[in-house]
Enzyme design. Structure first.
Site, PDB file in Angstrom:
ATOM      1  N   GLY A   1      44.553  44.755  47.113  1.00 43.47           N
ATOM      2  CA  GLY A   1      44.174  46.158  46.959  1.00 43.47           C
ATOM      3  C   GLY A   1      42.819  46.454  47.576  1.00 43.47           C
ATOM      4  O   GLY A   1      42.555  47.563  48.030  1.00 43.47           O
TER       5      GLY A   1
ATOM      6  N   GLU B   1      41.187  35.725  50.915  1.00 43.31           N
ATOM      7  CA  GLU B   1      41.471  35.256  49.557  1.00 43.31           C
ATOM      8  C   GLU B   1      42.500  34.127  49.591  1.00 43.31           C
ATOM      9  O   GLU B   1      42.361  33.126  48.888  1.00 43.31           O
ATOM     10  CB  GLU B   1      41.971  36.416  48.692  1.00 43.31           C
TER      11      GLU B   1
ATOM     12  N   THR C   1      37.321  38.742  45.246  1.00 41.31           N
ATOM     13  CA  THR C   1      36.831  40.085  45.555  1.00 41.31           C
ATOM     14  C   THR C   1      37.379  41.082  44.539  1.00 41.31           C
ATOM     15  O   THR C   1      38.519  40.944  44.098  1.00 41.31           O
ATOM     16  CB  THR C   1      37.298  40.499  46.970  1.00 41.31           C
TER      17      THR C   1
ATOM     18  N   LYS D   1      48.089  40.721  45.409  1.00 40.48           N
ATOM     19  CA  LYS D   1      46.662  40.881  45.631  1.00 40.48           C
ATOM     20  C   LYS D   1      46.458  41.602  46.959  1.00 40.48           C
ATOM     21  O   LYS D   1      47.361  41.670  47.764  1.00 40.48           O
ATOM     22  CB  LYS D   1      45.961  39.516  45.668  1.00 40.48           C
TER      23      LYS D   1
ATOM     24  N   THR E   1      36.731  43.101  38.857  1.00 43.83           N
ATOM     25  CA  THR E   1      36.664  42.058  37.829  1.00 43.83           C
ATOM     26  C   THR E   1      35.838  40.877  38.321  1.00 43.83           C
ATOM     27  O   THR E   1      35.035  40.306  37.574  1.00 43.83           O
ATOM     28  CB  THR E   1      38.082  41.595  37.425  1.00 43.83           C
TER      29      THR E   1
END
Length: 218
Positions: A96, A103, A28, A94, A31
């Site tokens: 944010g 994830e 997610t 991770k 990028t």
């Protein structure tokens, strides 16, 4: 080259690791959105994807890529995702985008974790980016007090509910010198769903978008 162009370079470079006929784990974020767009260019060569968020699922489906439920897949060849911070040991912060739990689950069932970032995400010590913690709503105050005991300054992320129906505490002012130990400690607090430290399951490959193009570290 702009920051977004560097993200795009990293995202498209990750296609190198996508096997023909495979189901791809997809993370997610901004990028990863470039990677999803790249995946769309070879959608007829892959079986589909497992997604870590509602947002990524929608983007994949818009491109005509079939999205599988995590429970229907035993193991994935690769998982491609970004990071808010990454150190030299390939340990990451991770979450944010508030998708940290899903994830972590998709990363756990993947043989290879390919992390795609721009150059601004590399750090010597994790913790300048606030550390996200997904929390059961009724435990928010208790967990916040426990995080203070660990030296952090937790802030409730107002107006954000995760895809799992939980809340996020962002922990500021952490100098994370032992990420694995802190990951264990925070995950051991009652009411914590998971912490956005990916230390026990770090990245196997790091693709960094630079002004000169994508740099790959295996």
């Amino acid at each position: 080259m702009t920051q977004d162009e560097m993200k795009k370079a990293a995202g498209w470079a990750a296609l190198k690791y996508v096997e023909k006929g495979s189901i791809v784990g997809v993370g997610t974020g901004s990028t990863v959105n470039h990677f999803i767009d790249a995946l769309g260019s070879i959608k007829d060569d892959i079986k589909g994807a497992v997604s870590s968020s509602v947002a990524s699922t929608e983007r994949l489906k818009e491109l005509g890529i079939e999205v599988y439920e995590c429970n229907d897949v035993a193991m994935l060849d690769i998982y491609v995702d970004g990071a808010d911070e990454i150190n030299a040991a390939r340990e990451m912060i991770k979450g944010g985008g508030a998708a940290l739990t899903r994830e972590k689950i998709v990363a756990a069932i993947s043989e290879k974790f390919v992390c795609i970032v721009d150059g601004t995400k590399a750090v010597d010590v994790l913790g300048q980016f606030p550390l996200p913690v997904e929390v059961i709503p009724m435990a928010r105050s208790y967990v916040a007090r426990e995080l203070v005991k660990l030296g952090g300054d937790p802030a409730y992320r107002e107006g954000v509910t995760t895809d799992n129906g939980n809340v996020i505490l962002d922990v500021h002012n952490m100098q994370i010198t032992n990420p694995k130990e802190l990951e264990d400690k925070i995950n051991g607090i009652a009411g914590v769903v998971t912490v956005g430290l990916f230390a026990h399951r770090g990245a196997d490959v790091v693709i960094t978008g630079t002004p000169e193009g994508a740099k790959i570290e295996e």
